[in-house]
Enzyme design. Structure first.
Site, PDB file in Angstrom:
ATOM      1  N   ASP A   8       0.805  -1.239   0.000  1.00 54.23           N
ATOM      2  CA  ASP A   8       0.000   0.000   0.000  1.00 54.23           C
ATOM      3  C   ASP A   8       0.842   1.296   0.000  1.00 54.23           C
ATOM      4  O   ASP A   8       1.511   1.596   0.987  1.00 54.23           O
ATOM      5  CB  ASP A   8      -0.934   0.048   1.216  1.00 54.23           C
ATOM      6  CG  ASP A   8      -1.873  -1.147   1.289  1.00 54.23           C
ATOM      7  OD1 ASP A   8      -1.508  -2.231   0.806  1.00 54.23           O
ATOM      8  OD2 ASP A   8      -2.979  -1.001   1.859  1.00 54.23           O
ATOM      9  N   GLU A  39      -4.314   1.900  -2.887  1.00 56.05           N
ATOM     10  CA  GLU A  39      -5.575   2.334  -2.264  1.00 56.05           C
ATOM     11  C   GLU A  39      -5.423   3.530  -1.326  1.00 56.05           C
ATOM     12  O   GLU A  39      -6.413   4.183  -1.017  1.00 56.05           O
ATOM     13  CB  GLU A  39      -6.243   1.175  -1.496  1.00 56.05           C
ATOM     14  CG  GLU A  39      -5.532   0.810  -0.215  1.00 56.05           C
ATOM     15  CD  GLU A  39      -6.447   0.234   0.862  1.00 56.05           C
ATOM     16  OE1 GLU A  39      -7.612  -0.043   0.595  1.00 56.05           O
ATOM     17  OE2 GLU A  39      -5.953   0.087   1.992  1.00 56.05           O
ATOM     18  N   ASN A  40      -4.180   3.816  -0.858  1.00 53.62           N
ATOM     19  CA  ASN A  40      -3.968   4.951   0.040  1.00 53.62           C
ATOM     20  C   ASN A  40      -3.101   6.035  -0.597  1.00 53.62           C
ATOM     21  O   ASN A  40      -2.537   6.874   0.106  1.00 53.62           O
ATOM     22  CB  ASN A  40      -3.281   4.504   1.341  1.00 53.62           C
ATOM     23  CG  ASN A  40      -4.024   3.386   2.039  1.00 53.62           C
ATOM     24  OD1 ASN A  40      -3.582   2.242   2.040  1.00 53.62           O
ATOM     25  ND2 ASN A  40      -5.164   3.711   2.630  1.00 53.62           N
ATOM     26  N   HIS A  68     -10.401   1.083   0.651  1.00 51.31           N
ATOM     27  CA  HIS A  68     -10.417   2.551   0.532  1.00 51.31           C
ATOM     28  C   HIS A  68     -10.778   3.019  -0.885  1.00 51.31           C
ATOM     29  O   HIS A  68     -10.640   4.200  -1.206  1.00 51.31           O
ATOM     30  CB  HIS A  68      -9.068   3.149   0.947  1.00 51.31           C
ATOM     31  CG  HIS A  68      -8.873   3.177   2.431  1.00 51.31           C
ATOM     32  ND1 HIS A  68      -9.553   4.039   3.252  1.00 51.31           N
ATOM     33  CD2 HIS A  68      -8.101   2.429   3.238  1.00 51.31           C
ATOM     34  CE1 HIS A  68      -9.194   3.829   4.513  1.00 51.31           C
ATOM     35  NE2 HIS A  68      -8.315   2.843   4.537  1.00 51.31           N
ATOM     36  N   HIS A 157      -6.544  -8.459  -0.238  1.00 49.77           N
ATOM     37  CA  HIS A 157      -6.627  -7.300   0.646  1.00 49.77           C
ATOM     38  C   HIS A 157      -7.527  -7.657   1.829  1.00 49.77           C
ATOM     39  O   HIS A 157      -8.755  -7.657   1.712  1.00 49.77           O
ATOM     40  CB  HIS A 157      -7.191  -6.117  -0.146  1.00 49.77           C
ATOM     41  CG  HIS A 157      -6.948  -4.810   0.515  1.00 49.77           C
ATOM     42  ND1 HIS A 157      -5.735  -4.170   0.475  1.00 49.77           N
ATOM     43  CD2 HIS A 157      -7.756  -4.019   1.264  1.00 49.77           C
ATOM     44  CE1 HIS A 157      -5.813  -3.037   1.157  1.00 49.77           C
ATOM     45  NE2 HIS A 157      -7.030  -2.924   1.652  1.00 49.77           N
ATOM     46  N   HIS A 182      -3.318  -4.517   3.239  1.00 51.05           N
ATOM     47  CA  HIS A 182      -4.329  -3.877   4.086  1.00 51.05           C
ATOM     48  C   HIS A 182      -3.865  -3.589   5.516  1.00 51.05           C
ATOM     49  O   HIS A 182      -4.181  -2.529   6.042  1.00 51.05           O
ATOM     50  CB  HIS A 182      -5.640  -4.662   4.137  1.00 51.05           C
ATOM     51  CG  HIS A 182      -6.685  -4.064   5.056  1.00 51.05           C
ATOM     52  ND1 HIS A 182      -7.307  -2.875   4.767  1.00 51.05           N
ATOM     53  CD2 HIS A 182      -7.170  -4.452   6.252  1.00 51.05           C
ATOM     54  CE1 HIS A 182      -8.161  -2.575   5.755  1.00 51.05           C
ATOM     55  NE2 HIS A 182      -8.085  -3.513   6.665  1.00 51.05           N
ATOM     56  N   HIS A 184      -0.897  -2.977   6.614  1.00 46.95           N
ATOM     57  CA  HIS A 184       0.233  -2.049   6.590  1.00 46.95           C
ATOM     58  C   HIS A 184       1.399  -2.530   7.461  1.00 46.95           C
ATOM     59  O   HIS A 184       2.331  -1.775   7.703  1.00 46.95           O
ATOM     60  CB  HIS A 184      -0.181  -0.628   7.009  1.00 46.95           C
ATOM     61  CG  HIS A 184      -1.026   0.065   5.986  1.00 46.95           C
ATOM     62  ND1 HIS A 184      -1.137   1.439   5.917  1.00 46.95           N
ATOM     63  CD2 HIS A 184      -1.794  -0.416   4.985  1.00 46.95           C
ATOM     64  CE1 HIS A 184      -1.957   1.766   4.929  1.00 46.95           C
ATOM     65  NE2 HIS A 184      -2.374   0.645   4.346  1.00 46.95           N
TER      66      HIS A 184
HETATM   67 FE   FE2 Z   1      -7.213  -1.431   3.152  1.00 43.65          FE
HETATM   68 FE   FE2 Z   2      -4.072   0.380   2.977  1.00 45.57          FE
END
Ligand code: FE2
Ligand code: FE2
Length: 265
Positions: A8, A39-40, A68, A157, A182, A184
């Site tokens: 991510d 996604e981030n 996200h 994820h 997901h 992290h």
């Molecule tokens: Fe996520």
């Molecule tokens: Fe994430």
């Protein structure tokens, strides 16, 4: 075939890390293909066409996503027009965008192009969205993808380690790699499963590690103390690119090596 997956990408610091570190990693490991979870990438929440272009321009071939997905409304544009951007497969039927794709390896010589399939799936345990069963849908999709190529990478994820491990075991021998995203937090359980699938529960995240999962520390602690909503700004310091390097035997699609990546900026 050597493939790099990047965990991510969080905000501008994460995008910057990819921009600076990826060309070096591409050369150092003679990478054939690069996949990143984005996604981030827009301010820590969601993705926009602008942040996606930045990531593609840095040398990423395919971007995956996760829960996200809807945080930035501009994502609709990406879902409608960009085949190299994937959303989790198991969103309700009719959701815009694609959960998988088959791509050509740009590096191979003309006449010897290798096809790589990428699949993005989201878990359900401890996740907010009640999505369709990821196991059942992924099995069907993998069967379809295998008609075109045996080289298949899956970004799962998900939150729960049990769901992720079970998912990896479930697809063992059917895909080249299952790597989780997901949480992290990079896990230390990289391995080649008995039937030849490379597996890692979580790749970690690319961005500022002096924080809480990429965000400033204080607001996160405040939130836990008071339960009051707070804005979580993206943190700044100790930027690291997290991911996994995977080597795949082209003829069989089986993985021969998986190695965690943690490259400081
Ligand atoms: Fe996520
Ligand atoms: Fe994430």
């Amino acid at each position: 075939m050597k493939l790099l997956f990047i965990g991510d990408i969080v905000g501008q610091p994460g995008r910057n890390a990819v921009k600076i570190l990826l060309p070096k990693l591409r050369e150092q490991h003679a990478l054939d293909f690069v996949i990143a979870n984005g996604e981030n990438s827009a301010g820590g929440s969601g993705i926009t066409p602008k942040t996606a272009w930045e990531i593609f321009d840095a040398g990423v071939d395919v971007i995956t996503s996760g829960d996200h997905l809807w945080d930035q409304k501009e994502v609709m544009e990406l879902l409608a027009s960009e085949k190299r951007f994937l959303r989790p497969l198991n969103y309700p039927a009719g959701t815009p965008g694609l959960g998988s794709g088959v791509f050509e390896n740009r590096k191979s010589e003309i006449g010897n192009r290798k096809l790589i399939a990428v699949l993005n799936v989201q878990g359900r345990t401890f996740m907010q969205q009640p999505l369709d069963n990821p196991f059942l849908l992924a099995a069907e999709e993998v069967k379809r993808l295998r008609e075109r190529t045996k080289i298949i990478f899956v970004d799962f994820h998900a939150e729960a380690t049990s769901e992720k491990i079970a998912f990896g075991r479930f697809l063992d021998g059917q895909v080249s790699a299952v790597v989780g995203t997901h949480t992290h937090v990079q896990t230390a359980d990289e391995q080649i499963l008995p039937r030849g699938t490379a597996y890692l529960t979580d790749a970690g995240f690319t961005g500022p590690h002096d924080g809480c999962l990429g965000r400033e520390i204080e607001p996160v602690i405040e939130r836990f103390l008071t339960n009051m909503p707070r804005r979580f700004e993206v943190a700044k310091d100790r930027v690291i690119l997290h991911g996994a390097l995977i080597e795949i035997e082209e003829a069989t699609g089986k993985a021969v090596k998986i190695q965690r990546v943690a490259e400081a900026l």
